[in-house]
Design an enzyme around this catalytic site. Structure first.
Site, PDB file in Angstrom:
ATOM      1  N   CYS A  90       0.820  -1.193   0.000  1.00  0.00           N
ATOM      2  CA  CYS A  90       0.000   0.000   0.000  1.00  0.00           C
ATOM      3  C   CYS A  90       0.854   1.243   0.000  1.00  0.00           C
ATOM      4  O   CYS A  90       2.072   1.196   0.046  1.00  0.00           O
ATOM      5  CB  CYS A  90      -0.904   0.008   1.231  1.00  0.00           C
ATOM      6  N   CYS A 142       3.302   1.622   2.918  1.00  0.00           N
ATOM      7  CA  CYS A 142       4.554   0.884   2.768  1.00  0.00           C
ATOM      8  C   CYS A 142       5.516   1.672   1.878  1.00  0.00           C
ATOM      9  O   CYS A 142       6.711   1.783   2.166  1.00  0.00           O
ATOM     10  CB  CYS A 142       4.293  -0.478   2.112  1.00  0.00           C
ATOM     11  N   ASP A 179       0.818 -32.596  -0.854  1.00  0.00           N
ATOM     12  CA  ASP A 179       2.022 -32.826  -0.069  1.00  0.00           C
ATOM     13  C   ASP A 179       1.601 -32.580   1.376  1.00  0.00           C
ATOM     14  O   ASP A 179       0.623 -31.904   1.647  1.00  0.00           O
ATOM     15  CB  ASP A 179       3.111 -31.829  -0.507  1.00  0.00           C
ATOM     16  N   ASP A 188       4.724 -27.629  -1.639  1.00  0.00           N
ATOM     17  CA  ASP A 188       5.490 -26.432  -1.333  1.00  0.00           C
ATOM     18  C   ASP A 188       7.004 -26.621  -1.328  1.00  0.00           C
ATOM     19  O   ASP A 188       7.729 -25.638  -1.282  1.00  0.00           O
ATOM     20  CB  ASP A 188       5.059 -25.868   0.027  1.00  0.00           C
ATOM     21  N   ASP A 193       8.731 -31.283  -4.164  1.00  0.00           N
ATOM     22  CA  ASP A 193       7.449 -31.336  -4.868  1.00  0.00           C
ATOM     23  C   ASP A 193       7.537 -30.765  -6.263  1.00  0.00           C
ATOM     24  O   ASP A 193       6.618 -30.911  -7.061  1.00  0.00           O
ATOM     25  CB  ASP A 193       6.387 -30.523  -4.097  1.00  0.00           C
TER      26      ASP A 193
END
Lengths: 728, 49
Positions: free
Chosen positions: A42, A45, A447, A621, A625
């Site tokens: 935003c 930030c 997973d 993740d 994988d």
């Protein structure tokens, strides 16, 4: 200092704190650095980051692109580059230095060209339509006035069509050279013939000129092309950003012992690297000296750390925990485990690009039929006695009115709307045809570690909770996942004196003058067992045990039920130990599960399923994988996944929130339904329009109405996807 | 009828100015960061325009 999460560690915390100086460019005016910032969403930030960096000494430019996350800092003077990175991370954002990639400049240029063509086509279409409406409305207009208006239309339309039609002409030419006919062939024919024929009509003083139809046709088609190009460029740029994050820095030890920071891509086999505590290994290597524990969660999925000693081989992706290690690289970064996975990704990419999208299938059906109709019209009228001009007129009308607009807009519009809706829910779509593939799946493979579970072990109980705070004073000094779990449970607090970490065994120290130990049963003096537990003893009191488990995500069970309700079957394939996987499957009610799977066996299992005709959605993740993700029909990865898996996945969902998985499948199915409706509508419309054109009843007015009308219907249908309740 | 001979070129010229302006803004990088532009508008800096 808040508790560390797997996210911090897995995203090369070592890299964040390390020196970005290999990426600094030097010029006469000073130094410059490009950084990929994560987490800036935003305006607040933006102000904070630019403000903090602007306050650093010597900084002349600090500009953050909020849309892409790229930050450019330019400064003069002796300030070290490391300070820039630490300033940003101190504000709570992720920051990784990177090399601005040249590759996505080409995509950007292509997109810009399309946008300029779109602007010119819009200008031309608007102005020519202005003149055409005057002609259609003026029943009693003098022929000279009509002539004038036609000539002005020609002056605008011909250069505009020549400029804006280039993408289509080029593509049609390339396709003809390859002896195929894609959609751009009838489009190019329609535009060129329409302009040519209209010019002829204007020259002989005729009534009907199709200038507006030709330019409006280009305008609508360019909208579709531009949206498609933008979606593809966004996906490419984001993938590049992830790849840039993966290139980090490593600390190389020179033969004389001096340490220098180098880019990962510059590491050669035989180099000795220093792997600090918390740092992730970037290349395959053999341990030369040092003893420590390493976290292989990202490499194999095992939750229990492994001991590391000289002579052992470590694969890229392992995270060092207890003590610094010296590692001799056995392969360059390009040949390491990551690179093997990258090669698998490429193979998967090829498989994906061979996937025939709905749009391609529709085009293949459309093109020959349209040409046949036009030729039929031409021949028919010629035989019926009309002159060649009139026969050409009919043929061109058929080409224009069959309007590829609806076809060209049907898919991109739906994909853009669906991508926008998913993005609002924290889901990022990697490509347009991902939606079609996700909609086709009938089997989901999960997973376990990090996907179905939180990924970090949590404290589940202890013999004596009162000693938690004491144990935490030792735990805070160690990076072992179990120690971190104790530290999280206890909150922040003091650390014991005389801390000494014994790799593979535990931590010792002095608390309030008494000797204390936290670690394995053998180290502390407790009972040995296989269960996940850490023992703690202070002074002469009896040792107490702390137990841990990897908690299931709170929404996992609900998400799996929802998937079943949607008609999908579910399976778990994990690299973790047998007991852990069996418990997890039992808790979620999943019958098909596999434990201790290697990356290769995961991919193999997927191949078996695909050969049996199942369409598989892979959700994972870790590094282990990535191969499975690349080979599956469609794939998802959580936002905290390792870079390689995120790159390979079709879709990335934020916060590991598993409720997103059924939601994504739902949106994909709706999107596919909308696309099918759009193509169905285009077919029906053509069935009605072609006879009208063949009979000679179509005038430019009719063609313009038909074109705009069909495009509007297709757009409105696509927008239906934007409505619909989104779970908060 | 003669008024058309003035008005039509005027209209087309205005349109061309619009297209030229758009292409210039695009090549000037003004469309590179729509989110950032929206955020910067709200920043409170003391420096004058």
């Amino acid at each position: 200092m808040t508790a560390l999460t797997a996210n911090d560690l897995s995203n090369a915390e070592g890299g964040l704190a390390q020196d970005p100086s290999p990426y600094v460019t030097h010029s006469k005016t000073g130094q410059a650095l490009d950084i990929q910032v994560r987490g800036a969403t935003c305006g607040g930030c933006l102000s904070r980051i630019e403000g903090a960096l602007g306050a650093l000494p010597g900084v002349s430019t600090a500009r953050l692109n909020l849309s892409t996350g790229r930050l450019r800092v330019e400064w003069a003077g002796s300030m070290p580059a490391r300070r820039i990175v630490s300033t940003i991370t101190g504000l709570g954002f992720g920051a990784v230095a990177f090399d601005p990639q040249q590759a996505d400049v080409d995509h950007l240029k292509a997109e810009r060209r399309l946008l300029v063509a779109l602007a010119v086509a819009g200008f031309a279409a608007g102005n020519v339509m202005l003149l055409s409406v005057s002609v259609w409305a003026g029943q009693d207009m003098a022929p000279e006035t009509r002539q004038l208006l036609h000539w002005v239309s020609a002056l605008i339309a011909i250069p505009a069509a020549a400029f804006c039609g280039r993408p289509f002409f080029a593509s049609a030419l390339a396709s003809i050279k390859a002896r195929r006919m894609n959609m751009d062939v009838p489009i190019s024919l329609a535009v060129m013939l329409a302009v040519g024929m209209s010019l002829y009509e204007t020259a002989i003083g005729g009534e009907h000129a199709y200038f507006d139809a030709s330019v409006t046709l280009l305008f609508f088609l360019l909208i579709g092309r531009f949206l498609d190009a933008r979606l593809r460029r966004r996906a490419y740029a984001a993938a590049n950003a992830l790849a840039a994050m993966q290139t980090g820095v490593a600390t190389r030890l020179a033969p004389l012992g001096a340490a220098e920071t180098v880019r990962v891509s510059d590491v050669r086999p035989g180099d000795v690297l220093l792997l600090a505590r918390g740092e992730r290994l970037c290349v395959d290597g053999e341990i030369v000296s040092g003893a420590s524990d390493v976290d292989l969660r990202l490499v194999t999925g095992e939750t229990a750390p492994a001991a590391a000693a000289p002579g052992q081989v470590l694969r890229a992706g392992a995270v060092n925990m207890s003590a610094p290690l010296q590692i001799r690289a056995t392969a360059a970064a390009s040949d390491s485990l990551m690179a093997d996975i990258a090669r698998l990704l490429e193979a998967g990419e090829q498989k994906k690009s061979a996937y025939r999208r709905l749009a391609d299938k529709a085009a293949a059906a459309y093109v020959p039929r349209v040409h046949a109709m036009a030729a039929l019209g031409f021949a028919g009228w010629l035989i019926a006695g009309a002159g060649v001009p009139h026969a050409i007129f009919i043929a061109v009308t058929v080409l224009i009115i069959t309007c590829p607009c609806a076809m060209a807009l049907a898919a991109p519009l739906v994909q853009v709307v669906a991508a926008g809706r998913l993005y609002a829910g924290g889901v990022y779509l990697a490509s347009g045809d991902a939606l079609e593939r996700i909609a086709e799946v009938d089997h989901v493979v999960f997973d376990k570690t990090g996907t179905l579970t939180m990924g970090d072990p949590m404290l589940s109980g202890s013999d004596d909770p009162a000693q938690l705070q004491l144990a935490a004073q030792l735990a805070r000094a160690s990076r072992h996942p179990w120690s971190r779990a104790i530290a999280r449970a206890a909150g922040s607090g003091p650390v014991a004196d005389d801390i000494c970490e014994h790799p593979g065994e535990g931590v010792s120290g002095r608390i309030g003058g008494e000797e204390a130990r936290l670690g394995s049963a053998a180290f502390v003096g407790g009972e040995a067992s296989d269960a996940a537990r850490l023992w703690f003893r202070i002074g002469s009191r009896p040792p107490v045990a702390f137990r841990f488990e990897d908690h299931m995500r709170p929404d996992a069970a609900a998400a799996i039920d929802e998937l079943r309700r949607m008609g999908l079957t579910v399976e778990i394939i994990s690299g973790d130990a047998l007991d852990n996987v069996r418990d997890a499957a039992a808790r979620l009610g999943i019958e098909a599960w596999t434990a201790q799977a290697t990356p290769a066996s995961k991919a193999e299992r997927l191949r078996t399923l695909e050969a049996a005709g199942r369409k598989v959605l892979m959700v994972g993740d870790g590094v282990n994988d990535a191969a499975a993700i690349a080979g599956a029909h469609a794939s998802l990865a959580p936002g905290a996944a390792v870079d390689v898996s995120r790159l390979a996945a079709d879709c990335v969902y934020a916060n590991g929130d598993l409720a997103a998985v059924p939601r994504i499948v739902g949106v994909a199915r709706k999107a596919r339904a909308r696309m099918r409706e759009n193509f169905g509508f285009a077919v029906v419309y053509n069935l009605l329009a072609v006879p009208i054109a063949l009979a000679g009843w179509a005038t430019p007015l009719v063609a313009a109405l038909a074109m705009s009308g069909s495009s509007a219907v297709v757009t409105l249908n696509a927008l239906r996807l934007a409505k619909g309740k989104e779970a908060a | 009828m003669t008024v058309l001979l003035y008005m039509i070129p005027c209209a087309v010229a205005l349109g061309l100015i619009g297209v030229a302006g758009f292409v210039w803004a695009l090549s000037n990088g003004q469309f590179d960061d729509p989110k950032g532009a929206a955020a910067r508008m709200l920043q409170d800096t003391d420096a004058p325009l």
